[in-house]
Design a protein around this motif. Structure first.
Motif, PDB file in Angstrom:
ATOM      1  N   ARG A  22      19.224  32.119 -19.477  1.00 59.87           N
ATOM      2  CA  ARG A  22      20.591  31.752 -19.812  1.00 59.87           C
ATOM      3  C   ARG A  22      20.902  31.139 -21.074  1.00 59.87           C
ATOM      4  O   ARG A  22      19.996  30.977 -21.681  1.00 59.87           O
ATOM      5  N   VAL A  23      22.237  31.202 -21.509  1.00 62.29           N
ATOM      6  CA  VAL A  23      22.554  30.602 -22.789  1.00 62.29           C
ATOM      7  C   VAL A  23      23.842  29.671 -22.716  1.00 62.29           C
ATOM      8  O   VAL A  23      24.555  29.693 -21.701  1.00 62.29           O
ATOM      9  N   THR A  24      23.938  28.891 -23.538  1.00 55.83           N
ATOM     10  CA  THR A  24      25.054  28.056 -24.021  1.00 55.83           C
ATOM     11  C   THR A  24      25.541  28.318 -25.132  1.00 55.83           C
ATOM     12  O   THR A  24      25.026  28.969 -26.234  1.00 55.83           O
ATOM     13  N   THR A  25      27.070  27.854 -25.722  1.00 58.57           N
ATOM     14  CA  THR A  25      27.281  27.942 -27.065  1.00 58.57           C
ATOM     15  C   THR A  25      27.334  26.553 -27.637  1.00 58.57           C
ATOM     16  O   THR A  25      27.322  25.681 -27.353  1.00 58.57           O
ATOM     17  N   TYR A  26      27.451  26.675 -28.943  1.00 59.38           N
ATOM     18  CA  TYR A  26      27.548  25.529 -29.872  1.00 59.38           C
ATOM     19  C   TYR A  26      28.585  24.641 -29.406  1.00 59.38           C
ATOM     20  O   TYR A  26      28.490  23.616 -29.445  1.00 59.38           O
ATOM     21  N   GLY A  27      29.991  25.367 -29.282  1.00 61.43           N
ATOM     22  CA  GLY A  27      30.904  24.396 -28.752  1.00 61.43           C
ATOM     23  C   GLY A  27      30.805  23.830 -27.261  1.00 61.43           C
ATOM     24  O   GLY A  27      31.434  22.545 -27.190  1.00 61.43           O
ATOM     25  N   ALA A  28      30.135  24.569 -26.442  1.00 57.92           N
ATOM     26  CA  ALA A  28      29.924  23.609 -25.029  1.00 57.92           C
ATOM     27  C   ALA A  28      29.054  22.619 -24.959  1.00 57.92           C
ATOM     28  O   ALA A  28      29.351  21.958 -24.535  1.00 57.92           O
ATOM     29  N   ILE A  29      28.089  22.779 -26.114  1.00 58.09           N
ATOM     30  CA  ILE A  29      27.027  21.520 -26.247  1.00 58.09           C
ATOM     31  C   ILE A  29      27.964  20.494 -26.745  1.00 58.09           C
ATOM     32  O   ILE A  29      28.012  19.120 -26.475  1.00 58.09           O
ATOM     33  N   ALA A  30      28.875  20.658 -28.212  1.00 58.69           N
ATOM     34  CA  ALA A  30      29.724  19.771 -28.615  1.00 58.69           C
ATOM     35  C   ALA A  30      30.686  19.069 -27.646  1.00 58.69           C
ATOM     36  O   ALA A  30      30.783  17.827 -27.437  1.00 58.69           O
ATOM     37  N   ASP A  31      31.220  20.093 -26.691  1.00 55.40           N
ATOM     38  CA  ASP A  31      32.219  19.429 -25.786  1.00 55.40           C
ATOM     39  C   ASP A  31      31.335  18.463 -24.730  1.00 55.40           C
ATOM     40  O   ASP A  31      31.900  17.595 -23.954  1.00 55.40           O
ATOM     41  N   ALA A  32      30.377  18.769 -24.320  1.00 59.12           N
ATOM     42  CA  ALA A  32      29.253  17.944 -23.291  1.00 59.12           C
ATOM     43  C   ALA A  32      28.951  16.525 -23.995  1.00 59.12           C
ATOM     44  O   ALA A  32      28.841  15.805 -23.222  1.00 59.12           O
ATOM     45  N   ILE A  33      28.813  16.724 -25.166  1.00 57.91           N
ATOM     46  CA  ILE A  33      28.370  15.257 -25.979  1.00 57.91           C
ATOM     47  C   ILE A  33      29.784  14.705 -26.040  1.00 57.91           C
ATOM     48  O   ILE A  33      29.663  13.235 -26.144  1.00 57.91           O
ATOM     49  N   GLY A  34      30.758  15.262 -26.455  1.00 57.93           N
ATOM     50  CA  GLY A  34      32.041  14.564 -26.500  1.00 57.93           C
ATOM     51  C   GLY A  34      32.258  13.938 -28.118  1.00 57.93           C
ATOM     52  O   GLY A  34      33.024  13.104 -28.137  1.00 57.93           O
ATOM     53  N   ARG A  35      31.709  14.672 -28.791  1.00 56.41           N
ATOM     54  CA  ARG A  35      31.665  14.142 -30.298  1.00 56.41           C
ATOM     55  C   ARG A  35      31.416  15.358 -31.297  1.00 56.41           C
ATOM     56  O   ARG A  35      30.339  16.265 -30.924  1.00 56.41           O
ATOM     57  N   TYR A  36      32.062  15.605 -32.380  1.00 52.44           N
ATOM     58  CA  TYR A  36      32.221  16.293 -33.349  1.00 52.44           C
ATOM     59  C   TYR A  36      32.504  17.627 -32.505  1.00 52.44           C
ATOM     60  O   TYR A  36      32.959  17.991 -31.611  1.00 52.44           O
ATOM     61  N   GLY A  37      31.865  18.731 -33.435  1.00 53.37           N
ATOM     62  CA  GLY A  37      32.289  20.121 -32.964  1.00 53.37           C
ATOM     63  C   GLY A  37      31.161  21.194 -33.123  1.00 53.37           C
ATOM     64  O   GLY A  37      30.144  20.707 -33.336  1.00 53.37           O
ATOM     65  N   VAL A  89      24.456  38.421 -26.351  1.00 55.31           N
ATOM     66  CA  VAL A  89      24.653  38.059 -24.935  1.00 55.31           C
ATOM     67  C   VAL A  89      25.729  38.336 -24.164  1.00 55.31           C
ATOM     68  O   VAL A  89      26.832  38.229 -24.677  1.00 55.31           O
ATOM     69  N   ASP A  90      25.746  38.600 -22.915  1.00 56.20           N
ATOM     70  CA  ASP A  90      26.803  38.825 -21.927  1.00 56.20           C
ATOM     71  C   ASP A  90      27.202  37.655 -21.343  1.00 56.20           C
ATOM     72  O   ASP A  90      26.513  37.014 -20.578  1.00 56.20           O
ATOM     73  N   LEU A  91      28.168  36.720 -21.908  1.00 55.55           N
ATOM     74  CA  LEU A  91      28.397  35.387 -21.644  1.00 55.55           C
ATOM     75  C   LEU A  91      28.963  35.545 -20.178  1.00 55.55           C
ATOM     76  O   LEU A  91      28.690  34.423 -19.580  1.00 55.55           O
ATOM     77  N   ARG A  92      29.340  36.231 -19.700  1.00 54.46           N
ATOM     78  CA  ARG A  92      30.119  36.282 -18.392  1.00 54.46           C
ATOM     79  C   ARG A  92      28.843  36.209 -17.351  1.00 54.46           C
ATOM     80  O   ARG A  92      28.971  35.269 -16.424  1.00 54.46           O
ATOM     81  N   ALA A  93      27.797  36.894 -17.652  1.00 55.75           N
ATOM     82  CA  ALA A  93      26.542  36.700 -16.788  1.00 55.75           C
ATOM     83  C   ALA A  93      25.559  35.691 -17.180  1.00 55.75           C
ATOM     84  O   ALA A  93      25.000  35.317 -16.225  1.00 55.75           O
ATOM     85  N   ALA A  94      25.491  35.236 -18.573  1.00 58.41           N
ATOM     86  CA  ALA A  94      24.371  34.239 -18.625  1.00 58.41           C
ATOM     87  C   ALA A  94      24.965  33.002 -19.157  1.00 58.41           C
ATOM     88  O   ALA A  94      23.959  32.068 -19.300  1.00 58.41           O
ATOM     89  N   PHE A  95      26.067  32.649 -19.403  1.00 60.39           N
ATOM     90  CA  PHE A  95      26.584  31.175 -19.636  1.00 60.39           C
ATOM     91  C   PHE A  95      26.027  30.309 -18.767  1.00 60.39           C
ATOM     92  O   PHE A  95      26.293  30.189 -17.476  1.00 60.39           O
ATOM     93  N   TRP A  96      25.608  29.135 -19.404  1.00 59.34           N
ATOM     94  CA  TRP A  96      25.209  27.902 -18.701  1.00 59.34           C
ATOM     95  C   TRP A  96      26.043  26.731 -19.107  1.00 59.34           C
ATOM     96  O   TRP A  96      26.130  26.576 -20.353  1.00 59.34           O
ATOM     97  N   LEU A  97      26.875  25.975 -18.198  1.00 61.22           N
ATOM     98  CA  LEU A  97      27.427  24.973 -18.684  1.00 61.22           C
ATOM     99  C   LEU A  97      26.696  23.578 -18.878  1.00 61.22           C
ATOM    100  O   LEU A  97      26.131  23.461 -17.601  1.00 61.22           O
ATOM    101  N   PRO A  98      26.675  23.033 -20.095  1.00 64.67           N
ATOM    102  CA  PRO A  98      25.846  21.948 -19.963  1.00 64.67           C
ATOM    103  C   PRO A  98      26.499  20.666 -19.220  1.00 64.67           C
ATOM    104  O   PRO A  98      27.544  20.404 -19.220  1.00 64.67           O
ATOM    105  N   PRO A  99      25.721  19.751 -18.631  1.00 65.24           N
ATOM    106  CA  PRO A  99      26.460  18.576 -18.337  1.00 65.24           C
ATOM    107  C   PRO A  99      26.712  17.617 -19.316  1.00 65.24           C
ATOM    108  O   PRO A  99      26.419  17.807 -20.366  1.00 65.24           O
ATOM    109  N   GLU A 100      27.962  17.006 -18.938  1.00 65.94           N
ATOM    110  CA  GLU A 100      28.363  15.879 -19.808  1.00 65.94           C
ATOM    111  C   GLU A 100      27.454  14.762 -19.921  1.00 65.94           C
ATOM    112  O   GLU A 100      26.695  14.541 -19.337  1.00 65.94           O
ATOM    113  N   GLN A 101      27.399  14.224 -21.297  1.00 66.33           N
ATOM    114  CA  GLN A 101      26.408  13.372 -21.800  1.00 66.33           C
ATOM    115  C   GLN A 101      27.344  12.000 -21.631  1.00 66.33           C
ATOM    116  O   GLN A 101      28.408  11.764 -22.027  1.00 66.33           O
ATOM    117  N   ALA A 102      26.430  10.977 -21.007  1.00 68.95           N
ATOM    118  CA  ALA A 102      27.071   9.774 -21.059  1.00 68.95           C
ATOM    119  C   ALA A 102      26.963   9.039 -22.212  1.00 68.95           C
ATOM    120  O   ALA A 102      26.237   9.176 -23.052  1.00 68.95           O
TER     121      ALA A 102
END
Length: 102
Positions: A22-37, A89-102
């Motif tokens: 599975r993979v995630t994106t730089y943006g998805a990680i930034a969104d999960a952390i809620g800070r920066y991009g 990478v086929d994001l439709r098949a491989a995307f993993w959504l990171p959990p939001e960080q507190a």
């Protein structure tokens, strides 16, 4: 999250959670952390990401920087990561959504 070290640890912690194949994106990680991009996440990965599964973090189009492609492609094949004919990478098949960080 006030200290830069805390941000680095948050990014690396998320990357360590990405399952094999599975993979995630730089943006998805930034969104999960809620800070920066995505660029800040990319900077963290470039500086500190050697000890985590860096190949599991891709651009929004499913690609990696060309300098990483050969090494990552072999790992994708070993892990069974879905790829597109383009080699991205086929994001439709491989995307993993990171959990939001507190």
């Amino acid at each position: 999250m006030r200290h830069p070290e805390e941000y680095v640890e948050a990014v690396l912690s998320i990357v360590e959670q990405i399952p094999r194949g599975r993979v995630t994106t730089y943006g998805a990680i930034a969104d999960a952390i809620g800070r920066y991009g995505p660029r800040r996440v990319g900077n963290v990965m470039a500086t500190h990401g050697g000890g985590v599964p860096w190949w599991r973090v891709v651009r929004a189009d499913g690609s990696l920087p060309p300098s990483h492609l050969d090494e990552a492609r072999q790992t994708y094949l070993e892990e069974g990561t879905p790829l597109r004919p383009s080699g991205n990478v086929d994001l439709r098949a491989a995307f993993w959504l990171p959990p939001e960080q507190a």
